[in-house]
Motif scaffolding. Structure first.
Motif, short mmCIF file in Angstrom:
data_model
loop_
_atom_site.label_atom_id
_atom_site.label_comp_id
_atom_site.label_asym_id
_atom_site.label_seq_id
_atom_site.Cartn_x
_atom_site.Cartn_y
_atom_site.Cartn_z
N VAL A 63 18.61 -7.34 -2.26
CA VAL A 63 17.56 -6.45 -2.75
C VAL A 63 16.36 -6.58 -1.83
CG1 VAL A 63 16.01 -5.90 -4.67
CG2 VAL A 63 18.34 -6.68 -5.14
N LEU A 64 15.84 -5.45 -1.37
CA LEU A 64 14.69 -5.45 -0.48
C LEU A 64 13.39 -5.52 -1.29
CD1 LEU A 64 15.82 -2.65 2.02
CD2 LEU A 64 16.09 -5.13 2.25
N TYR A 65 12.28 -5.60 -0.58
CA TYR A 65 10.96 -5.59 -1.22
C TYR A 65 10.50 -4.15 -1.43
CZ TYR A 65 10.33 -10.58 -0.16
OH TYR A 65 10.46 -11.94 -0.11
N PRO A 66 9.58 -3.94 -2.37
CA PRO A 66 8.99 -2.60 -2.53
C PRO A 66 8.29 -2.16 -1.24
CG PRO A 66 8.45 -3.99 -4.40
CD PRO A 66 9.07 -4.89 -3.38
N ARG A 67 8.28 -0.87 -1.01
CA ARG A 67 7.70 -0.34 0.22
C ARG A 67 6.17 -0.33 0.17
NH1 ARG A 67 8.50 5.06 0.32
NH2 ARG A 67 8.44 4.88 -1.94
N ILE A 68 5.58 -0.41 1.36
CA ILE A 68 4.14 -0.19 1.52
C ILE A 68 4.00 1.14 2.26
CG2 ILE A 68 1.99 -1.03 2.53
CD1 ILE A 68 3.07 -3.84 2.34
N THR A 69 3.42 2.13 1.61
CA THR A 69 3.36 3.48 2.16
C THR A 69 1.94 3.83 2.60
OG1 THR A 69 2.95 4.48 -0.01
CG2 THR A 69 5.25 4.18 0.66
N PRO A 70 1.80 4.74 3.57
CA PRO A 70 0.46 5.16 4.01
C PRO A 70 -0.36 5.84 2.92
CG PRO A 70 2.14 5.79 5.62
CD PRO A 70 2.86 5.33 4.39
N SER A 71 0.31 6.38 1.91
CA SER A 71 -0.41 7.07 0.84
C SER A 71 -1.17 6.11 -0.08
CB SER A 71 0.56 7.90 0.00
OG SER A 71 1.55 7.08 -0.60
N MET A 72 -0.86 4.82 -0.01
CA MET A 72 -1.56 3.83 -0.83
C MET A 72 -2.97 3.63 -0.30
SD MET A 72 1.30 0.83 -1.31
CE MET A 72 2.81 1.07 -2.24
N ASP A 73 -3.91 3.34 -1.21
CA ASP A 73 -5.25 3.00 -0.76
C ASP A 73 -5.23 1.59 -0.16
OD1 ASP A 73 -6.14 0.93 -2.93
OD2 ASP A 73 -5.35 2.62 -4.07
N PRO A 74 -6.23 1.23 0.65
CA PRO A 74 -6.21 -0.07 1.34
C PRO A 74 -6.05 -1.27 0.41
CG PRO A 74 -7.91 1.34 2.27
CD PRO A 74 -7.38 2.06 1.07
N GLU A 75 -6.69 -1.20 -0.76
CA GLU A 75 -6.57 -2.33 -1.69
C GLU A 75 -5.14 -2.47 -2.21
OE1 GLU A 75 -7.99 -3.59 -6.16
OE2 GLU A 75 -9.28 -2.26 -4.99
N ALA A 76 -4.51 -1.34 -2.53
CA ALA A 76 -3.13 -1.38 -3.01
C ALA A 76 -2.19 -1.89 -1.92
CB ALA A 76 -2.69 0.00 -3.48
N GLN A 77 -2.46 -1.52 -0.68
CA GLN A 77 -1.64 -2.02 0.42
C GLN A 77 -1.80 -3.52 0.58
OE1 GLN A 77 -2.47 0.18 4.00
NE2 GLN A 77 -1.75 2.12 3.19
N ALA A 78 -3.05 -4.00 0.48
CA ALA A 78 -3.30 -5.44 0.60
C ALA A 78 -2.64 -6.20 -0.54
CB ALA A 78 -4.81 -5.71 0.62
N TRP A 79 -2.74 -5.63 -1.76
CA TRP A 79 -2.13 -6.30 -2.91
C TRP A 79 -0.61 -6.35 -2.77
CZ3 TRP A 79 1.13 -4.28 -6.81
CH2 TRP A 79 1.36 -5.14 -7.88
N THR A 80 0.00 -5.26 -2.34
CA THR A 80 1.45 -5.23 -2.18
C THR A 80 1.90 -6.20 -1.09
OG1 THR A 80 1.45 -2.90 -2.84
CG2 THR A 80 3.44 -3.73 -1.80
N ALA A 81 1.14 -6.25 0.01
CA ALA A 81 1.47 -7.19 1.08
C ALA A 81 1.35 -8.63 0.59
CB ALA A 81 0.56 -6.96 2.28
N GLY A 82 0.32 -8.90 -0.20
CA GLY A 82 0.16 -10.25 -0.75
C GLY A 82 1.26 -10.59 -1.73
#
Length: 481
Positions: A280-299
């Protein structure tokens, strides 16, 4: 123009007639006017001038301040909006407004910081129209969410204190018992994810309550469904689901994986589904996410990587125990430095925004930084113990960890609840083990750090129920070190 009438003495009426009132005119009455015998009203001079019939038929109103109406109950407003009656008020679940508030508390705490078991949009909108039928999985999921949130609300462990104002929340056990009562004896051949989500939340609730028997029960039910439907392998998932549904399934799977690795580390039980059996892979980080959501998903992905390393650290340390020779050759144990090298590589790629001193204002990212610090330390100490590194290295690492974690806000500990208490207790046990490598050379240093950990945890006993017992265990551990 109104016709000119004969000049007559007039006086202002105490109450205007209908015509004058409707047009804002002065209602002039003759000083010698008398009620007529037929209709009781002989008319005013203004109506006479305009040539209209003078009437006085509108209802009279009392003067003065209007009586204050009671402020509407927010529960009643909510029920009117959704068009339902609060039929569950008598069952001990509180009002629908309280249930709606508990869902918001879950989003404010557990969802953002640790266990996003379902999509945020679904969480915010699914139950807007009321409580679903009691026999469907969505109802069981809602009750499980309310149980965890009520547990959180009891500790005042929320970032937004307004969520606790003006509402009485029933005991968490009420919701927990209701959710458990809806578990079917035999679950149909259905891939409804609400069953998996419910079992994960019930396991989380049991862990926070310290009920290890229930923890294993609901983790067992979860893994039974996973095995039945091949949920651990993406190739077994339905081919017609959307990309967002795929990401939701991925996040759900890794949520429960992290819960199980955490409990296996602090409670010592087996890992039912090791990472080597997972596809099972990780959830994607997409360009449509706001910067905070991208940081949270990466964390969130970074912490999941730490838990995967933690799994291998658990296996490595357990593999050091004596085994029969016939089994020892079958155990695939990593090289002593593999864990440390993997951790160093992982930390090198950690986003700067996820460190404790990043100053990022988001609650969920700040909490994530605290969680990352605790998990990194736990993995690092376990890797050092596996490598039989000098005890001094372990002591120095623990010293730096305590300096960082003591600077975290209290609310971060309250939201983490028993999870962070378990991790601090685990660090104490590992310090004790490390001090035994070199006889009594580092025992005094280990004892000092364990006592400090015990005092830190003891200060949390008024905010986290499990902290009192953990503090006692740490202080007893310090005495034996």
């Amino acid at each position: 123009m109104p016709s000119q009438s004969v000049q007559r003495r007039s006086q202002r009426a105490s109450r205007a007639c209908d015509f004058c009132h409707g047009r804002g005119l002065k209602c002039r009455r003759a000083s010698d006017h008398r009620p007529s015998a037929t209709d009781g009203w002989s008319g005013c001079l203004t109506c006479t001038d305009y040539g209209v019939q003078c009437t006085m038929v509108r209802p009279s109103r009392r003067r003065g301040r209007k009586p204050m109406t009671p402020r509407p109950d927010p529960d009643e407003l909510y029920l009117k909006r959704i068009g339902q009656e609060d039929s569950r008020q008598t069952q001990g679940f509180g009002s629908l407004h309280a249930i709606h508030r508990l869902v918001q508390i879950y989003r404010d705490t557990m969802y953002q910081c640790y266990f996003p078991f379902l999509p945020e949009k679904d969480l915010l909108t699914r139950w807007d129209n009321g409580v679903p039928d009691t026999e469907c999985p969505s109802y069981m999921l809602l009750m499980a969410i309310c149980a965890v949130s009520s547990q959180t609300a009891t500790l005042n462990a929320v970032f937004d204190n307004s969520l606790l104002e003006g509402i009485i929340i029933p005991a968490s056990g009420t919701y927990f018992d209701e959710a458990v009562s809806k578990i079917p004896v035999r679950i149909a051949q259905s891939q409804d994810l609400d069953y998996l989500r419910s079992f994960g939340l019930l396991a989380l609730y049991s862990l926070r309550c310290g009920n290890h028997s229930d923890l294993h029960r609901y983790l067992g039910l979860y893994h039974g469904l996973v095995a039945q439907h091949g949920f651990q392998d993406e190739s077994c998932w339905p081919s017609d689901i959307s990309v967002s549904d795929v990401d939701d399934r991925r996040r759900l799977f890794w949520c429960v994986y992290r819960l199980e690795i955490h409990s296996a580390c602090v409670l010592g039980h087996m890992v039912r589904m090791p990472e080597s059996q997972v596809s099972v892979l990780y959830p994607r980080i997409t360009p449509s996410m706001d910067p905070e959501a991208q940081a949270w998903t990466a964390g969130w992905d970074y912490i999941t990587d730490l838990f995967r390393l933690l799994e291998y650290a658990i296996f490595s340390l357990r593999g050091c125990k004596n085994r029969k020779a016939v089994l020892a050759v079958l155990c695939d144990r990593p090289a002593p430095t593999t864990l440390l090298d993997s951790l160093s590589s992982l930390k090198a790629g950690k986003p700067r925004i996820l460190s404790l001193d990043s100053g990022f204002p988001s609650n969920r990212c700040t909490y994530m930084a605290v969680q990352i610090t605790c998990t990194e330390t736990l993995v690092n100490i376990m890797a050092l113990l596996y490598c039989q590194a000098p005890a001094q290295d372990v002591m120095q690492l623990a010293e730096r960890f305590l300096e960082e974690v003591t600077g975290a806000p209290l609310i971060m500990f309250k939201v983490a609840s028993s999870q962070i208490v378990h991790q601090l207790l685990g660090v104490g046990h590992m310090l004790c083990n490390a001090s035994r490598y070199y006889n009594s050379q580092y025992r005094s240093e280990a004892k000092r750090l364990i006592v400090f950990l015990g005092d830190l945890v003891k200060n949390l006993e008024h905010d986290i129920p499990s902290a009192a017992e953990a503090a006692e265990r740490l202080l007893r551990l310090a005495e034996t070190t």
